[in-house]
Design an enzyme around this catalytic site. Structure first.
Site, PDB file in Angstrom:
ATOM      1  N   HIS A   1     -14.968  27.889   1.762  1.00  0.00           N
ATOM      2  CA  HIS A   1     -16.232  27.317   1.160  1.00  0.00           C
ATOM      3  C   HIS A   1     -16.288  27.692  -0.229  1.00  0.00           C
ATOM      4  CE1 HIS A   1     -17.245  27.992   5.252  1.00  0.00           C
ATOM      5  NE2 HIS A   1     -18.052  26.973   5.373  1.00  0.00           N
TER       6      HIS A   1
ATOM      7  N   GLU B   1     -14.901  13.723   8.790  1.00  0.00           N
ATOM      8  CA  GLU B   1     -14.641  13.313   7.478  1.00  0.00           C
ATOM      9  C   GLU B   1     -13.657  12.087   7.228  1.00  0.00           C
ATOM     10  OE1 GLU B   1     -15.826  17.597   7.565  1.00  0.00           O
ATOM     11  OE2 GLU B   1     -14.413  16.406   8.610  1.00  0.00           O
TER      12      GLU B   1
END
Length: 658
Positions: free
Chosen positions: A464, A397
């Site tokens: 999540h 990322e």
């Protein structure tokens, strides 16, 4: 020391001497001024000049270089005016960063130099983005980025090399191995025999050179450039050198064995190159003295003039105005036609519309190409716009966010999809220290949008389901948006992709397929920084965003006896304080509702602002309704109890009864 001058003319050899001597004499002047208190800090590159000068000489003037804090030779070889450089080092408004940055933490588009940040590693992936832009434009240019041997221990080093190798980018990664990361020797930094070994794992060509040999550096970088452009592959160069002074002047060199300092003093790059030019008859004592005298006189005169500059006066309005690059005005108009879309489809439609509007927009993210993304939002875009613009990324990322900034430096736009907002923590440094600050630091915009599927209510557990928008609303220079309706999802995404500033675009996963609504056809951006009045009321004002908007609307439908005034913030940074003030005035009772946890959530900031600016309009204490101060649990009953929605009735009833 052997110097290979093949294909280098006598005139060039003398020019090279001027180029390597100049930063040494500038440094000697700066060290004198440091002792006199006329500059505040200095990172010395004495003993390492051959690397910066030689590498810069080997590149074309319009090929980007990303230097470090002891690469003065890059700046001088690119002919940056010494007068302005000195103003920069003084912290003057007339310097390259208007007094906002120190030493070499700045860039110059005119000179194709990108300024570093102190976190060393992040500039490596910015070089990837610049090189990607050259590749997309079909330009035969390399990008050169510096790091030190200490920087090779950072995760960003590995991410950047991996991306460059996987994507076939013409980047030269140049490691200045000077033996120490501040005081930590290489024996405590890595265990490989040499740093070029690190290239093997990435299938990357590598070279190890004497970093104190000016012509070896020049020839090797020129060779690496030819290879990178011919093969469209990156190259790693390890240049062995030594830092003859402290990491910065206050550090000293007591930790270095005296014999080691003496050994490297005998390898001084300027003395050796000077001896070579004497040997081939291009220099003698008289010529050397004349060159030294000429350069010293110029340096002394330039510094003398710069010392007379006006003292900096702080201008608060200017400081605040320069946080963001100017964004294009949004012109509102009524939509001729609308279409009924789910929230998720509105986002997909926004991406498609923006890709058509901006041919320079590149989408990047894990699995976003053939697979269509974790939530299938980018499904079909690859077929329409091609693999160059819809790019699968390695699992890194931080490097991809850095590459997005590199694309922006080259005039491209980028959208980066995080599979889940939780994963953005892996790119946190790039966002809060690189993207957010770069316009304020040296006027470079960061035209990057990061999409973040966020929020709970879907049984996805602690990694999540987070609502982590408050991590970023504290950071000046970022913009943070959080739509709650399909129309806002579409319009805010178009505005975000138009904006030259970094925008974090939060999208709630639970809304993807659960809500639908009319969405305008065509180009209808919604202005960032403007809240939306969802429902007028007279009893209680609910200030909220994201899923909280739907919780408030559901509650209002179930409790018609209460007249609820519902304000959807839509943009969390910058906040629409006018709309907040109007909401407070409307009812005198305020409930701030958000899915994020209570402590450190955005509600605390809004509550403080209301208490400070709207106290006289209040008829009751400000209340906050937020989720529990725990991670987001997995089990349905635990998650339901965690979410702020489970306490909404209690909070409203308490406030109504006040």
């Amino acid at each position: 020391m052997y110097f290979n001058r093949t294909l280098i003319s006598d005139e060039q050899l003398l020019d090279f001497y001027h180029a390597i001597l100049y930063p040494r004499l500038v440094e000697e002047k700066m060290l004198l001024l440091l002792r006199q208190g006329k500059i505040s800090k200095w990172f010395s590159g004495i003993g390492q000049e051959a690397i910066a000068v030689g590498a810069t000489l080997a590149l074309a003037p319009d090929e980007w270089i990303l230097p470090l804090h002891r690469n003065l030779g890059v700046f001088t070889t690119r002919n940056m005016p010494l007068h302005k450089l000195f103003l920069q080092w003084q912290g003057s408004r007339q310097g390259y960063s208007q007094g906002r940055e120190r030493s070499f933490h700045f860039g110059s588009r005119e000179h194709h130099i990108c300024g570093m940040i102190s976190h060393l590693g992040p500039q490596l992936s910015v070089a990837d983005g610049i090189a990607l832009a050259h590749t997309l434009a079909g330009q035969q240019k390399v990008t050169l980025v510096f790091t030190g041997e200490g920087g090779t221990s950072e995760g960003e080093f590995h991410e950047a090399l991996n991306v460059a190798a996987v994507w076939g980018l013409p980047v030269i990664f140049l490691i200045e191995n000077n033996g120490y990361g501040l005081s930590t020797p290489v024996a405590e930094q890595y265990r490989c025999q040499q740093l070029t070994d690190k290239a093997i794992g990435y299938g990357m060509h590598s070279l190890r050179i004497d970093g104190n040999n000016l012509l070896e550096v020049y020839n090797t970088v020129a060779e690496a450039k030819a290879y990178a452009l011919r093969e469209q592959k990156p190259v790693l160069i390890e240049a062995l050198t030594f830092r003859m002074r402290g990491h910065e002047e206050a550090s000293g060199t007591k930790y270095v064995p005296p014999a080691l300092l003496e050994e490297w003093a005998q390898k001084d790059p300027i003395h050796h190159y000077e001896a070579f030019l004497r040997f081939i008859g291009l220099l003698d004592d008289e010529k050397i003295s004349a060159i030294h005298q000429q350069q010293k006189q110029y340096i002394d005169a330039t510094v003398h003039d710069a010392l007379t500059e006006t003292v900096l006066v702080a201008d608060t309005a200017q400081e605040l105005a320069d946080i963001y690059a100017p964004a294009p005005a949004i012109h509102h108009k009524a939509a001729d036609t609308t279409r009924e879309l789910r929230f998720i489809d509105a986002i997909a439609a926004g991406l498609k519309t923006a890709m058509e509007q901006f041919p320079n927009l590149v989408l990047m993210g894990q699995d976003i190409a053939e697979y269509g993304g974790a939530f299938k939002i980018t499904d079909g875009l690859l077929a329409q716009f091609g693999k160059a613009r819809v790019r699968n990324t390695p699992l890194c990322e931080s490097a991809i966010i850095g590459a997005g900034l590199g694309l922006s430096i080259m005039g491209y736009k980028s959208m980066i999809e995080m599979q889940f907002a939780d994963f953005v923590s892996c790119g946190f440094n790039q966002i809060v220290n690189n993207l957010a600050k770069i316009h304020y630091r040296w006027g470079q915009h960061a035209d990057v949008v990061i999409r973040l599927p966020a929020g709970g209510g879907v049984g996805a557990g602690p990694f999540h389901s987070q609502s982590n928008e408050a991590w970023f609303t504290h950071t000046p220079g970022l913009k943070v948006v959080y739509p709650s309706s399909p129309a806002d999802a579409y319009g805010l995404l178009l505005a975000a992709l138009t904006d030259p500033n970094p925008v974090l675009y939060f999208e709630h996963k639970a809304l993807y397929r659960s809500i639908s609504g009319p969405v305008p056809e065509g180009w209808f951006p919604i202005e960032i920084g403007k809240a939306s009045l969802v429902q007028e009321g007279t009893d209680i004002s609910i200030i909220t965003y994201g899923s909280g908007v739907h919780w408030a609307l559901d509650y209002a439908r179930q409790h018609p006896e209460l007249s609820l005034h519902i304000l959807d913030l839509r943009t969390l940074l910058p906040l629409d304080y006018d709309a907040i003030s109007q909401a407070v005035t409307q009812t005198g009772k305020v409930l701030i509702l958000h899915e994020d946890t209570l402590t450190g959530g955005l509600g605390g900031e809004i509550s403080a602002w209301i208490a400070e600016h709207c106290f006289q309009q209040l008829d009751a204490p400000i209340m906050r309704c937020a989720s529990l101060d725990t991670p987001v649990p997995f089990a349905a009953e635990l998650e339901k109890n965690f979410l702020a929605k489970s306490r909404l009735d209690q909070c409203i009833q308490q406030l109504a009864a006040y």
